[in-house]
Design a protein around this motif. Sequence first.
Motif, PDB file in Angstrom:
ATOM      1  N   MET A  95      38.332  26.773  49.055  1.00  0.00           N
ATOM      2  CA  MET A  95      39.437  26.774  48.093  1.00  0.00           C
ATOM      3  C   MET A  95      38.984  26.227  46.739  1.00  0.00           C
ATOM      4  O   MET A  95      39.438  26.699  45.693  1.00  0.00           O
ATOM      5  CB  MET A  95      40.609  25.973  48.660  1.00  0.00           C
ATOM      6  N   LEU A  96      38.094  25.241  46.757  1.00  0.00           N
ATOM      7  CA  LEU A  96      37.550  24.736  45.493  1.00  0.00           C
ATOM      8  C   LEU A  96      36.748  25.823  44.793  1.00  0.00           C
ATOM      9  O   LEU A  96      36.840  25.975  43.562  1.00  0.00           O
ATOM     10  CB  LEU A  96      36.676  23.508  45.761  1.00  0.00           C
ATOM     11  N   ASN A  97      35.968  26.593  45.560  1.00  0.00           N
ATOM     12  CA  ASN A  97      35.251  27.721  44.968  1.00  0.00           C
ATOM     13  C   ASN A  97      36.224  28.709  44.330  1.00  0.00           C
ATOM     14  O   ASN A  97      35.970  29.245  43.240  1.00  0.00           O
ATOM     15  CB  ASN A  97      34.426  28.444  46.037  1.00  0.00           C
ATOM     16  N   GLY A  98      37.341  28.954  45.025  1.00  0.00           N
ATOM     17  CA  GLY A  98      38.346  29.855  44.470  1.00  0.00           C
ATOM     18  C   GLY A  98      38.921  29.337  43.167  1.00  0.00           C
ATOM     19  O   GLY A  98      39.125  30.103  42.214  1.00  0.00           O
ATOM     20  N   VAL A  99      39.187  28.033  43.100  1.00  0.00           N
ATOM     21  CA  VAL A  99      39.724  27.437  41.871  1.00  0.00           C
ATOM     22  C   VAL A  99      38.722  27.580  40.732  1.00  0.00           C
ATOM     23  O   VAL A  99      39.084  27.952  39.598  1.00  0.00           O
ATOM     24  CB  VAL A  99      40.073  25.957  42.107  1.00  0.00           C
ATOM     25  N   ILE A 100      37.445  27.285  41.010  1.00  0.00           N
ATOM     26  CA  ILE A 100      36.414  27.368  39.972  1.00  0.00           C
ATOM     27  C   ILE A 100      36.272  28.802  39.467  1.00  0.00           C
ATOM     28  O   ILE A 100      36.296  29.059  38.251  1.00  0.00           O
ATOM     29  CB  ILE A 100      35.066  26.856  40.521  1.00  0.00           C
ATOM     30  N   VAL A 101      36.141  29.736  40.394  1.00  0.00           N
ATOM     31  CA  VAL A 101      35.919  31.135  40.016  1.00  0.00           C
ATOM     32  C   VAL A 101      37.131  31.696  39.270  1.00  0.00           C
ATOM     33  O   VAL A 101      36.990  32.302  38.193  1.00  0.00           O
ATOM     34  CB  VAL A 101      35.597  31.984  41.257  1.00  0.00           C
ATOM     35  N   ILE A 117      37.280  32.835  35.326  1.00  0.00           N
ATOM     36  CA  ILE A 117      37.607  34.237  35.042  1.00  0.00           C
ATOM     37  C   ILE A 117      38.792  34.330  34.088  1.00  0.00           C
ATOM     38  O   ILE A 117      38.757  35.088  33.101  1.00  0.00           O
ATOM     39  CB  ILE A 117      37.912  34.991  36.347  1.00  0.00           C
ATOM     40  N   VAL A 118      39.846  33.566  34.337  1.00  0.00           N
ATOM     41  CA  VAL A 118      41.032  33.627  33.469  1.00  0.00           C
ATOM     42  C   VAL A 118      40.686  33.222  32.043  1.00  0.00           C
ATOM     43  O   VAL A 118      41.085  33.883  31.071  1.00  0.00           O
ATOM     44  CB  VAL A 118      42.151  32.732  34.033  1.00  0.00           C
ATOM     45  N   PRO A 136      34.499  32.289  48.402  1.00  0.00           N
ATOM     46  CA  PRO A 136      35.890  32.036  48.035  1.00  0.00           C
ATOM     47  C   PRO A 136      36.781  32.062  49.279  1.00  0.00           C
ATOM     48  O   PRO A 136      36.322  32.417  50.372  1.00  0.00           O
ATOM     49  CB  PRO A 136      36.214  33.189  47.083  1.00  0.00           C
ATOM     50  N   PRO A 137      38.055  31.700  49.163  1.00  0.00           N
ATOM     51  CA  PRO A 137      38.921  31.568  50.349  1.00  0.00           C
ATOM     52  C   PRO A 137      38.979  32.781  51.275  1.00  0.00           C
ATOM     53  O   PRO A 137      38.808  32.613  52.486  1.00  0.00           O
ATOM     54  CB  PRO A 137      40.291  31.254  49.745  1.00  0.00           C
ATOM     55  N   PRO A 153      49.086  27.677  47.626  1.00  0.00           N
ATOM     56  CA  PRO A 153      48.968  27.366  46.187  1.00  0.00           C
ATOM     57  C   PRO A 153      49.456  28.483  45.284  1.00  0.00           C
ATOM     58  O   PRO A 153      50.020  28.216  44.219  1.00  0.00           O
ATOM     59  CB  PRO A 153      47.459  27.123  46.009  1.00  0.00           C
ATOM     60  N   LEU A 154      49.254  29.730  45.702  1.00  0.00           N
ATOM     61  CA  LEU A 154      49.714  30.860  44.890  1.00  0.00           C
ATOM     62  C   LEU A 154      51.234  30.889  44.813  1.00  0.00           C
ATOM     63  O   LEU A 154      51.812  31.154  43.753  1.00  0.00           O
ATOM     64  CB  LEU A 154      49.185  32.170  45.467  1.00  0.00           C
ATOM     65  N   ILE A 155      51.884  30.621  45.950  1.00  0.00           N
ATOM     66  CA  ILE A 155      53.347  30.620  45.974  1.00  0.00           C
ATOM     67  C   ILE A 155      53.894  29.514  45.079  1.00  0.00           C
ATOM     68  O   ILE A 155      54.829  29.720  44.294  1.00  0.00           O
ATOM     69  CB  ILE A 155      53.853  30.459  47.419  1.00  0.00           C
ATOM     70  N   VAL A 156      53.301  28.324  45.176  1.00  0.00           N
ATOM     71  CA  VAL A 156      53.743  27.196  44.352  1.00  0.00           C
ATOM     72  C   VAL A 156      53.548  27.507  42.869  1.00  0.00           C
ATOM     73  O   VAL A 156      54.433  27.259  42.037  1.00  0.00           O
ATOM     74  CB  VAL A 156      52.990  25.920  44.742  1.00  0.00           C
ATOM     75  N   ALA A 157      52.394  28.069  42.519  1.00  0.00           N
ATOM     76  CA  ALA A 157      52.115  28.391  41.119  1.00  0.00           C
ATOM     77  C   ALA A 157      53.088  29.439  40.594  1.00  0.00           C
ATOM     78  O   ALA A 157      53.595  29.326  39.468  1.00  0.00           O
ATOM     79  CB  ALA A 157      50.675  28.885  40.975  1.00  0.00           C
TER      80      ALA A 157
END
Length: 281
Positions: free
Chosen positions: A77-83, A87-88, A229-230, A259-263
């Motif tokens: 999940m940390l890898n997903g956050v970093i990537v 990217i964004v 990534p996740p 996390p996606l739902i919360v965001a």
Amino acid sequence: MSTHRNLGLAPPSAILRHAALLITGALILIPFGWMVSLSIKPPGEIFRASFSFWPEQFYGVENYTKALTETPLPSYMLNGVIVCGIIVVLQILVCAPAAYALAKLDFPAKNLLFAMVLIALILPHEVLSLPLFILGYKFGILNTYAALIFPYVVSPFGIFLFRQFFKIIPDDVVHAARLDGLSEFAIVWRIMVPMALPAIIAFGIFSVVSHWNSLFWPLIAVRDENLMPPPLGIMAFKHEEAGNDYGPLMAASTLVVAPLIVAFLSAQKWFVEGLTGGAVK
């Protein structure tokens, strides 16, 4: 119509629309609800013929503990956050000036370039996977964070969305900024981007959701478990010989989706405004 209004009743068309929305929403949410249900069930209840959302024996602690300990899910999940974060940021840095040029500047082949952006919108990213893989090999970036990031730096959807939003900003604002001595890049970052903040947030949500859930390209680009990534990390719960451990698998999937739902729920106001703002001119 007046009779319905006087009686405080919704017209039949509104009732049908709301019914269609409720049915569609239920069909979309059922798989997520079932995923959560499976994540708190013991193995013996998962394949039981009878249907029940809540388990007879609550097994959530065991499943979620396995999900967090059997594989390095927090690391995935940390890898997903970093990537996704990189990217964004890079997409906004690239797409905002490009969209501004297409929306507010006049130059040769402007319409041709915008047509190419529209064509790129309809091309599935999987079509480009082979040339991107070869390009990554030539640059020597396979099995690195860069391999997960560089194919997505330019987003045709981001350019299109920002252009539509920039188009509704009056040209007088741009002319006034030029009279004040601002450069074109200063106009983009000091005026256009702040005014298009809802579009930026909407695009950010789209981008994060898309790349957080991406499996196809990471499956090709990386092999190191520390870079997964996740979605790719969740595949570690699949065992060809011992069979799939569905309880921890569903628990890990729930943790990845949460996390996606919360965001989204936190930013849904700006999300809707960002998508609809560019349609009103």
